[in-house]
Design an enzyme around this catalytic site. Structure first.
Site, PDB file in Angstrom:
ATOM      1  CE  LYS A  26      -6.527   2.688  10.866  1.00  0.00           C
ATOM      2  NZ  LYS A  26      -5.599   1.593  10.735  1.00  0.00           N
ATOM      3  NE  ARG A  85      -7.977  17.916   8.446  1.00  0.00           N
ATOM      4  CZ  ARG A  85      -8.823  18.671   8.612  1.00  0.00           C
ATOM      5  NH1 ARG A  85      -8.687  19.714   9.153  1.00  0.00           N
ATOM      6  NH2 ARG A  85     -10.174  18.312   8.353  1.00  0.00           N
ATOM      7  CB  SER A 110      -5.650   7.792  11.825  1.00  0.00           C
ATOM      8  OG  SER A 110      -6.181   8.923  11.574  1.00  0.00           O
ATOM      9  CG  ASN A 128      -3.982  15.197   6.944  1.00  0.00           C
ATOM     10  OD1 ASN A 128      -3.787  15.013   8.336  1.00  0.00           O
ATOM     11  ND2 ASN A 128      -4.885  15.079   6.126  1.00  0.00           N
ATOM     12  N   GLY A 143       0.772  -1.177  -0.017  1.00  0.00           N
ATOM     13  CA  GLY A 143      -0.081  -0.059  -0.100  1.00  0.00           C
ATOM     14  C   GLY A 143       0.709   1.124   0.017  1.00  0.00           C
ATOM     15  CE1 TYR A 164      -8.948   4.619   8.405  1.00  0.00           C
ATOM     16  CE2 TYR A 164      -9.200   6.684   9.194  1.00  0.00           C
ATOM     17  CZ  TYR A 164      -8.617   5.474   8.671  1.00  0.00           C
ATOM     18  OH  TYR A 164      -7.131   5.818   8.963  1.00  0.00           O
TER      19      TYR A 164
HETATM   20  P1  NAD Z   1      -3.329   1.622   1.355  1.00  0.00           P
HETATM   21  O1  NAD Z   1      -4.812   1.186   1.053  1.00  0.00           O
HETATM   22  O2  NAD Z   1      -2.703   2.484   0.376  1.00  0.00           O
HETATM   23  O3  NAD Z   1      -2.648   0.408   1.849  1.00  0.00           O
HETATM   24  C1  NAD Z   1      -3.419  -0.724   2.660  1.00  0.00           C
HETATM   25  C2  NAD Z   1      -2.756  -2.169   2.033  1.00  0.00           C
HETATM   26  O4  NAD Z   1      -3.510  -3.230   2.805  1.00  0.00           O
HETATM   27  C3  NAD Z   1      -3.229  -2.016   0.550  1.00  0.00           C
HETATM   28  O5  NAD Z   1      -2.253  -2.394  -0.272  1.00  0.00           O
HETATM   29  C4  NAD Z   1      -4.231  -3.007   0.580  1.00  0.00           C
HETATM   30  O6  NAD Z   1      -4.184  -3.993  -0.704  1.00  0.00           O
HETATM   31  C5  NAD Z   1      -3.973  -4.174   1.769  1.00  0.00           C
HETATM   32  N1  NAD Z   1      -4.994  -4.639   2.592  1.00  0.00           N
HETATM   33  C6  NAD Z   1      -6.216  -4.215   2.892  1.00  0.00           C
HETATM   34  N2  NAD Z   1      -6.878  -5.261   3.491  1.00  0.00           N
HETATM   35  C7  NAD Z   1      -6.442  -6.109   3.408  1.00  0.00           C
HETATM   36  C8  NAD Z   1      -6.467  -7.679   4.023  1.00  0.00           C
HETATM   37  N3  NAD Z   1      -7.708  -8.049   4.420  1.00  0.00           N
HETATM   38  N4  NAD Z   1      -5.585  -8.510   3.473  1.00  0.00           N
HETATM   39  C9  NAD Z   1      -4.328  -8.248   2.847  1.00  0.00           C
HETATM   40  N5  NAD Z   1      -4.021  -6.913   2.194  1.00  0.00           N
HETATM   41  C10 NAD Z   1      -4.868  -6.064   2.739  1.00  0.00           C
HETATM   42  O7  NAD Z   1      -3.413   2.724   2.879  1.00  0.00           O
HETATM   43  P2  NAD Z   1      -2.351   3.593   3.362  1.00  0.00           P
HETATM   44  O8  NAD Z   1      -2.609   4.819   3.013  1.00  0.00           O
HETATM   45  O9  NAD Z   1      -0.869   2.886   3.026  1.00  0.00           O
HETATM   46  O10 NAD Z   1      -2.629   3.228   5.079  1.00  0.00           O
HETATM   47  C11 NAD Z   1      -1.930   2.179   5.606  1.00  0.00           C
HETATM   48  C12 NAD Z   1      -2.452   2.409   7.231  1.00  0.00           C
HETATM   49  O11 NAD Z   1      -2.343   3.476   7.704  1.00  0.00           O
HETATM   50  C13 NAD Z   1      -4.152   1.939   7.334  1.00  0.00           C
HETATM   51  O12 NAD Z   1      -4.401   1.194   8.281  1.00  0.00           O
HETATM   52  C14 NAD Z   1      -4.559   3.147   7.389  1.00  0.00           C
HETATM   53  O13 NAD Z   1      -6.047   3.251   7.868  1.00  0.00           O
HETATM   54  C15 NAD Z   1      -3.626   3.770   8.051  1.00  0.00           C
HETATM   55  N6  NAD Z   1      -3.685   5.565   8.093  1.00  0.00           N
HETATM   56  C16 NAD Z   1      -3.453   6.262   6.669  1.00  0.00           C
HETATM   57  C17 NAD Z   1      -3.560   7.400   6.854  1.00  0.00           C
HETATM   58  C18 NAD Z   1      -3.466   8.103   5.161  1.00  0.00           C
HETATM   59  O14 NAD Z   1      -3.761   9.254   5.175  1.00  0.00           O
HETATM   60  N7  NAD Z   1      -2.964   7.454   4.289  1.00  0.00           N
HETATM   61  C19 NAD Z   1      -3.788   8.308   7.590  1.00  0.00           C
HETATM   62  C20 NAD Z   1      -3.852   7.506   9.023  1.00  0.00           C
HETATM   63  C21 NAD Z   1      -3.830   6.253   9.012  1.00  0.00           C
HETATM   64  C1  UD1 Z   2      -8.752  11.835   6.691  1.00  0.00           C
HETATM   65  C2  UD1 Z   2      -8.828  11.316   8.136  1.00  0.00           C
HETATM   66  C3  UD1 Z   2      -7.879  10.431   8.490  1.00  0.00           C
HETATM   67  C4  UD1 Z   2      -7.745   9.569   7.654  1.00  0.00           C
HETATM   68  C5  UD1 Z   2      -7.155  10.086   6.252  1.00  0.00           C
HETATM   69  C6  UD1 Z   2      -6.860   9.113   5.215  1.00  0.00           C
HETATM   70  C7  UD1 Z   2     -10.360  12.604   9.708  1.00  0.00           C
HETATM   71  C8  UD1 Z   2     -10.681  13.676  10.600  1.00  0.00           C
HETATM   72  N1  UD1 Z   2      -9.147  12.460   8.988  1.00  0.00           N
HETATM   73  O1  UD1 Z   2      -7.927  13.110   6.808  1.00  0.00           O
HETATM   74  O2  UD1 Z   2      -8.123  10.244   9.723  1.00  0.00           O
HETATM   75  O3  UD1 Z   2      -6.489   8.586   8.084  1.00  0.00           O
HETATM   76  O4  UD1 Z   2      -8.486  10.833   5.742  1.00  0.00           O
HETATM   77  O5  UD1 Z   2      -7.873   8.947   4.167  1.00  0.00           O
HETATM   78  O6  UD1 Z   2     -11.276  11.922   9.375  1.00  0.00           O
HETATM   79  N2  UD1 Z   2     -10.151  18.829   1.139  1.00  0.00           N
HETATM   80  C9  UD1 Z   2     -10.581  19.624   0.124  1.00  0.00           C
HETATM   81  N3  UD1 Z   2     -10.998  19.198  -1.145  1.00  0.00           N
HETATM   82  C10 UD1 Z   2     -10.979  17.947  -1.637  1.00  0.00           C
HETATM   83  C11 UD1 Z   2     -10.183  16.984  -0.490  1.00  0.00           C
HETATM   84  C12 UD1 Z   2      -9.853  17.508   0.714  1.00  0.00           C
HETATM   85  O7  UD1 Z   2     -10.893  20.788   0.376  1.00  0.00           O
HETATM   86  O8  UD1 Z   2     -11.235  17.421  -2.491  1.00  0.00           O
HETATM   87  C13 UD1 Z   2      -9.532  19.158   2.372  1.00  0.00           C
HETATM   88  C14 UD1 Z   2     -10.384  18.617   3.438  1.00  0.00           C
HETATM   89  O9  UD1 Z   2     -11.650  19.428   3.817  1.00  0.00           O
HETATM   90  C15 UD1 Z   2      -9.694  18.984   4.610  1.00  0.00           C
HETATM   91  C16 UD1 Z   2      -8.235  18.965   4.023  1.00  0.00           C
HETATM   92  O10 UD1 Z   2      -8.390  19.018   2.583  1.00  0.00           O
HETATM   93  O11 UD1 Z   2      -9.499  20.023   5.397  1.00  0.00           O
HETATM   94  C17 UD1 Z   2      -7.313  17.347   4.140  1.00  0.00           C
HETATM   95  O12 UD1 Z   2      -8.505  16.701   3.683  1.00  0.00           O
HETATM   96  P1  UD1 Z   2      -8.072  14.914   3.375  1.00  0.00           P
HETATM   97  O13 UD1 Z   2      -6.711  14.822   2.601  1.00  0.00           O
HETATM   98  O14 UD1 Z   2      -9.378  14.174   2.783  1.00  0.00           O
HETATM   99  O15 UD1 Z   2      -7.547  14.329   4.820  1.00  0.00           O
HETATM  100  P2  UD1 Z   2      -8.425  14.483   6.130  1.00  0.00           P
HETATM  101  O16 UD1 Z   2      -9.701  14.534   6.369  1.00  0.00           O
HETATM  102  O17 UD1 Z   2      -7.525  15.402   6.996  1.00  0.00           O
END
Ligand code: NAD
Ligand code: UD1
Length: 337
Positions: A154, A232, A125, A180, A11, A150
């Site tokens: 977490k 953010r 998160s 973020n 991922g 979601y």
């Molecule tokens: P992502 O979707 O890119 O990566 C997750 C990976 O897990 C994917 O490659 C998917 O194929 C794999 N996966 C999901 N369910 C599975 C299953 N049941 N079995 C095997 N593989 C599975 O997401 P990411 O952005 O890399 O996020 C990674 C982690 O960090 C997640 O737990 C997400 O909730 C957390 N997180 C992400 C963000 C963000 O903004 N990206 C923010 C806070 C927390």
């Molecule tokens: C959200 C979740 C976070 C999650 C992450 C990954 C919350 C509070 N946060 O972050 O836990 O791990 O997504 O999916 O639920 N925005 C725009 N236009 C767009 C997209 C976003 O204006 O098209 C703005 C949003 O309103 C926000 C900022 O950009 O103010 C960031 O948004 P985004 O990238 O979606 O992340 P979060 O919502 O902060």
């Protein structure tokens, strides 16, 4: 060489972490059935690491298959990324989120216990803080109820781990609370692969600049912030990846510890748009729309604890993250032609 099992290692954050692990001399085993990734990312990791990893296409909710994998290897630590992550999608399909994110976590924790893994790193998160009373949050800031299924996965994930520790859990656990994560590897070989229309800000911006989307909608310009748009704490994904490597060497005085993974600095949506325009030298069309449901006004990380105790801090700037995300988008647009 220590073997680290990385669920979700193909991922977005997982793939960058795998590259950092190999850089630091670890041997990663990626467990990812690619439901939200693609072989292209595995190829990118291969090019960046010279094949120094293994990949298993296993669903972590399939306990038998997961346990059989744990049985085959001597695993020193587990980094658990695999989960669904879209806030909006989780409101539309809560069962799907609770099933994957919680059953997956429970299976991985049980496997760690059964096969005597010593360390577990959990992807948490900043959503666990909800809408905070003060803009900058400490790890000790009381958690608030999240706004989405979601977020609850977490929140509950942390609670499950805490409950286990209160009784029997014989291994150290570190919860990394990401703010973020944005950007991509500077090589342009791996990055974020949003499926369909991106929900997150930066992929929407880069796809708009690449002509895939017509214009960005800024969700709300009536927030109580200096320019009216949400704030953010955006952190480069390579910095986020490095926090996991630090977590593996952290001696862990307490059996369970949480760390904020952010920069400590907030950036508004409008500032992100201006920064993108100046980094990419491209005009970005945007309009203001209504606030998005479930969005909070402002949050940023206090990173004192991460610096002092984990020995981690973000080294890259938001501008660098934007540059790398744009480079990744351009590489992808080229390969799609
Ligand atoms: P992502 O979707 O890119 O990566 C997750 C990976 O897990 C994917 O490659 C998917 O194929 C794999 N996966 C999901 N369910 C599975 C299953 N049941 N079995 C095997 N593989 C599975 O997401 P990411 O952005 O890399 O996020 C990674 C982690 O960090 C997640 O737990 C997400 O909730 C957390 N997180 C992400 C963000 C963000 O903004 N990206 C923010 C806070 C927390
Ligand atoms: C959200 C979740 C976070 C999650 C992450 C990954 C919350 C509070 N946060 O972050 O836990 O791990 O997504 O999916 O639920 N925005 C725009 N236009 C767009 C997209 C976003 O204006 O098209 C703005 C949003 O309103 C926000 C900022 O950009 O103010 C960031 O948004 P985004 O990238 O979606 O992340 P979060 O919502 O902060």
């Amino acid at each position: 060489m220590k073997t680290i099992l990385v669920t979700g290692g193909a991922g977005y954050i997982g793939s960058h972490t795998v590259v950092s692990l190999v850089d630091q001399g670890y041997y990663p085993l990626i467990v990812d059935d690619l439901r939200n990734s693609s072989p292209e990312i595995l190829e990118g990791i291969t090019r960046l690491t010279n094949h120094s990893f293994s990949h298993f296409s296993v669903d972590i909710c399939d306990k038998k298959a997961l346990f059989s994998l744990f049985n085959q290897f001597s695993i020193d630590a587990v980094i658990h990324f695999a989960a669904y992550k879209s806030v909006g999608e989780s409101c539309a399909a809560p069962l799907r989120y609770y099933q994957n994110n919680l059953i997956g976590l429970l299976n991985v924790l049980e496997a760690c216990e059964r096969f005597s893994v010593r360390k577990f790193v959990f992807s948490s998160s900043c959503t666990v803080y909800g809408e905070p009373e003060h803009k900058q949050v400490y790890e000790t800031t009381p958690k608030r109820l999240p706004e989405s299924p979601y977020g609850y996965t977490k929140w509950m994930g942390e609670q499950i781990i805490e409950d286990l520790h209160r009784n029997t859990l014989p291994f150290e656990t570190i919860c990394l609370r990401y703010f973020n994560p944005i950007g991509a590897h500077p090589s342009g070989l791996i990055g974020e692969l949003p499926v369909g229309i991106p929900n997150n800000l930066l992929p929407y911006i880069t796809q708009t600049a690449a002509g895939i989307r017509d214009q960005l909608t800024i969700f709300g310009n009536d927030y109580p912030t200096p320019d009216g748009t949400g704030i953010r704490d955006y952190v480069h994904v390579c910095d986020v990846a490095e926090a996991h490597v630090k977590a593996l060497t952290y001696p862990g005085a307490a059996p369970l510890e949480a760390f904020n993974i952010g920069t400590g600095k907030g950036t508004s949506v409008l500032e992100m748009v201006h920064l993108f325009q100046s980094v990419a030298s491209i005009h970005l069309p945007f309009v203001y729309g209504p606030r998005r449901d479930g969005d909070i006004t402002e949050i940023s990380a206090n990173v004192d604890h991460s610096k002092a105790v984990l020995g981690w801090e973000a080294k890259r700037t938001v501008a660098e993250a934007i540059r790398d995300a744009w480079h990744w988008e351009q590489q992808r647009s080229k390969s799609d032609d």
